[in-house]
Design a protein around this motif. Structure first.
Motif, PDB file in Angstrom:
ATOM      1  N   UNK A 103      21.135 115.965  40.705  1.00  6.98           N
ATOM      2  CA  UNK A 103      22.228 115.004  40.531  1.00  6.98           C
ATOM      3  C   UNK A 103      21.737 113.566  40.714  1.00  6.98           C
ATOM      4  N   UNK A 104      20.756 113.367  41.574  1.00  2.00           N
ATOM      5  CA  UNK A 104      20.181 112.016  41.743  1.00  2.00           C
ATOM      6  C   UNK A 104      19.514 111.560  40.445  1.00  2.00           C
ATOM      7  N   UNK A 180      24.959 121.869  35.285  1.00  2.00           N
ATOM      8  CA  UNK A 180      24.557 121.919  36.697  1.00  2.00           C
ATOM      9  C   UNK A 180      25.383 122.976  37.435  1.00  2.00           C
ATOM     10  N   UNK A 181      26.678 123.060  37.113  1.00  2.00           N
ATOM     11  CA  UNK A 181      27.529 124.080  37.724  1.00  2.00           C
ATOM     12  C   UNK A 181      27.078 125.484  37.365  1.00  2.00           C
ATOM     13  N   UNK A 182      26.720 125.676  36.092  1.00  2.00           N
ATOM     14  CA  UNK A 182      26.203 126.981  35.655  1.00  2.00           C
ATOM     15  C   UNK A 182      24.910 127.299  36.397  1.00  2.00           C
ATOM     16  N   UNK A 183      24.027 126.306  36.482  1.00  2.00           N
ATOM     17  CA  UNK A 183      22.743 126.496  37.175  1.00  2.00           C
ATOM     18  C   UNK A 183      22.966 126.871  38.632  1.00  2.00           C
ATOM     19  N   UNK A 184      23.912 126.230  39.274  1.00  2.00           N
ATOM     20  CA  UNK A 184      24.210 126.516  40.678  1.00  2.00           C
ATOM     21  C   UNK A 184      24.638 127.973  40.849  1.00  2.00           C
ATOM     22  N   UNK A 217      36.452 118.153  35.210  1.00  2.00           N
ATOM     23  CA  UNK A 217      35.195 118.357  35.917  1.00  2.00           C
ATOM     24  C   UNK A 217      34.884 117.135  36.783  1.00  2.00           C
ATOM     25  N   UNK A 218      33.751 117.190  37.451  1.00  2.00           N
ATOM     26  CA  UNK A 218      33.289 116.004  38.181  1.00  2.00           C
ATOM     27  C   UNK A 218      32.968 114.923  37.163  1.00  2.00           C
ATOM     28  N   UNK A 219      33.338 113.700  37.475  1.00  2.00           N
ATOM     29  CA  UNK A 219      33.162 112.600  36.536  1.00  2.00           C
ATOM     30  C   UNK A 219      31.963 111.718  36.861  1.00  2.00           C
ATOM     31  N   UNK A 220      31.318 111.974  38.000  1.00  2.69           N
ATOM     32  CA  UNK A 220      30.116 111.216  38.367  1.00  2.69           C
ATOM     33  C   UNK A 220      29.219 112.089  39.232  1.00  2.69           C
ATOM     34  N   UNK A 221      27.937 111.758  39.225  1.00  2.00           N
ATOM     35  CA  UNK A 221      26.988 112.500  40.056  1.00  2.00           C
ATOM     36  C   UNK A 221      27.320 112.323  41.535  1.00  2.00           C
ATOM     37  N   UNK A 222      27.801 111.145  41.900  1.00  2.00           N
ATOM     38  CA  UNK A 222      28.171 110.890  43.300  1.00  2.00           C
ATOM     39  C   UNK A 222      29.315 111.790  43.739  1.00  2.00           C
ATOM     40  N   UNK A 223      30.329 111.948  42.899  1.00  2.00           N
ATOM     41  CA  UNK A 223      31.463 112.815  43.229  1.00  2.00           C
ATOM     42  C   UNK A 223      31.003 114.261  43.403  1.00  2.00           C
ATOM     43  N   UNK A 224      30.125 114.714  42.507  1.00  2.00           N
ATOM     44  CA  UNK A 224      29.596 116.078  42.567  1.00  2.00           C
ATOM     45  C   UNK A 224      28.777 116.261  43.847  1.00  2.00           C
ATOM     46  N   UNK A 225      27.912 115.302  44.131  1.00  2.00           N
ATOM     47  CA  UNK A 225      27.049 115.395  45.307  1.00  2.00           C
ATOM     48  C   UNK A 225      27.865 115.346  46.594  1.00  2.00           C
TER      49      UNK A 225
END
Length: 346
Positions: A103-104, A180-184, A217-225
């Motif tokens: 995500x970074x 990324x969600x699928x990978x997780x 879905x998450x709209x930013x990498x920061x929100x996801x992280x």
């Protein structure tokens, strides 16, 4: 002894020269492998952007444009993630760290002008050595266009590609978060979410990341992280309370109270009130441990015997043996405490 060749050593710098001898500092000429990509010229703006970035992607060494674009990039001497997973089973903490590293990288890509959308995040395009991650293969990446309503080319890996990559709308940051969600989910279960959805506390994160509607879905990498790091803050909550759903919390609370009632209502034959209490407490803790192991509280299964085994049967045996060992140690400790209290009383 293995012999080298004089031609392997270059750039002599004099250190000491006399009539009968000369000493030079030399450098060993070691061939360094690189990756060469020959692409259509339309990729030039994208790779020019990538060459300027300082993040965990292969470094671009040089670009050359003629009738085609030639890109020379760093060769990554690390296993791909799919190769690494063949011999290693990641713990929950490692999965969290890996996803946060990814995500970074995406945060840097998505913050470019225009944003860079990778569109092909999967284990085969990630290098991972157990600690550091590098995201590679930008061959189907694209720049997000403000006025486009859909992608001009339908590309992506089945299972990891978001629905919009198949012509429904334009892919954007949320498309990468879908992958990324699928990978997780794959890292936890070994399967795509459509085949087997992970049942642990990360399930809600995976479900949100892979929602069919990109706006949900998450709209930013920061929100996801933040969602991932937030799990760490709530991970001490008992099973049933981590979901923050009233129905589950009420059911869990009633279950714990029932366990307490059964444990402390049992007939503990002992002349000492302390012994009776410790015996009942021991019975409750044995039941409580079953809940903790079954719900993988604080990722307890990653600390069990044989947790790294690729065999499900071996891992299951490890969990059972670990449970029995912990239960034995706990009951033995309570029995020893009972003896100590009795001796102190006399």
């Amino acid at each position: 002894m293995k012999q080298g060749k004089i031609s392997d050593y270059v750039n002599p710098v004099p250190i000491k020269i006399t009539d009968d001898k000369a000493i030079f500092k030399v450098e060993k000429l070691v061939p360094t492998p690189y990756i060469e990509r020959v692409l259509p010229l339309e990729y030039a703006p994208l790779y020019e952007q990538l060459a300027e970035l300082d993040t965990a992607i292969p470094k671009i060494v040089c670009l050359e444009k003629s009738d085609r674009l030639t890109v020379i990039e760093e060769y990554i001497d690390s296993p791909r993630l799919d190769q690494y997973l063949e011999t290693h089973k990641l713990t929950s903490a490692q999965i969290h760290d890996l996803i946060c590293q990814l995500l970074d990288v995406l945060a840097v890509l998505h913050q470019q002008t225009p944003p860079i959308i990778h569109r092909d995040i999967k284990p085969e395009n990630i290098f991972y050595d157990g600690q550091k991650l590098i995201l590679a293969d930008f061959d189907i990446a694209r720049n997000m266009q403000e006025d486009a309503d859909r992608d001009t080319r339908i590309l992506g890996s089945v299972g990891y590609a978001a629905p919009e990559q198949f012509g429904f709308s334009q892919s954007g940051p949320a498309s990468d978060f879908y992958a990324v969600g699928v990978l997780m989910n794959v890292l936890y279960t070994g399967y795509l979410p459509s085949v087997r959805l992970y049942k642990g506390p990360e399930r809600e994160i995976i479900e949100k990341a892979t929602h069919i509607n990109s706006q949900k879905r998450y709209q930013s990498a920061r929100e996801f992280k933040d969602a991932i790091t937030g799990l760490g803050r709530s991970s001490w909550l008992l099973p049933g309370f981590r979901s923050h759903q009233p129905a589950r919390m009420l059911t869990a609370g009633c279950g714990y109270l029932l366990m307490l009632f059964i444990s402390f209502s049992m007939d503990a034959k002992s002349d000492s009130a302390v012994d009776s209490f410790l015996l009942r407490l021991s019975f409750f803790m044995v039941l409580f441990l079953i809940i903790l192991f079954a719900c993988n509280y604080r990722n307890i299964k990653s600390m069990c015997l044989f947790h790294s085994s690729k065999s499900k049967f071996t891992r299951a045996c490890g969990i059972i043996i670990s449970y029995l060992l912990v239960a034995t140690v706990l009951t033995t400790a309570l029995a020893a405490l009972s003896v100590a209290i009795s001796s102190f009383g006399h």
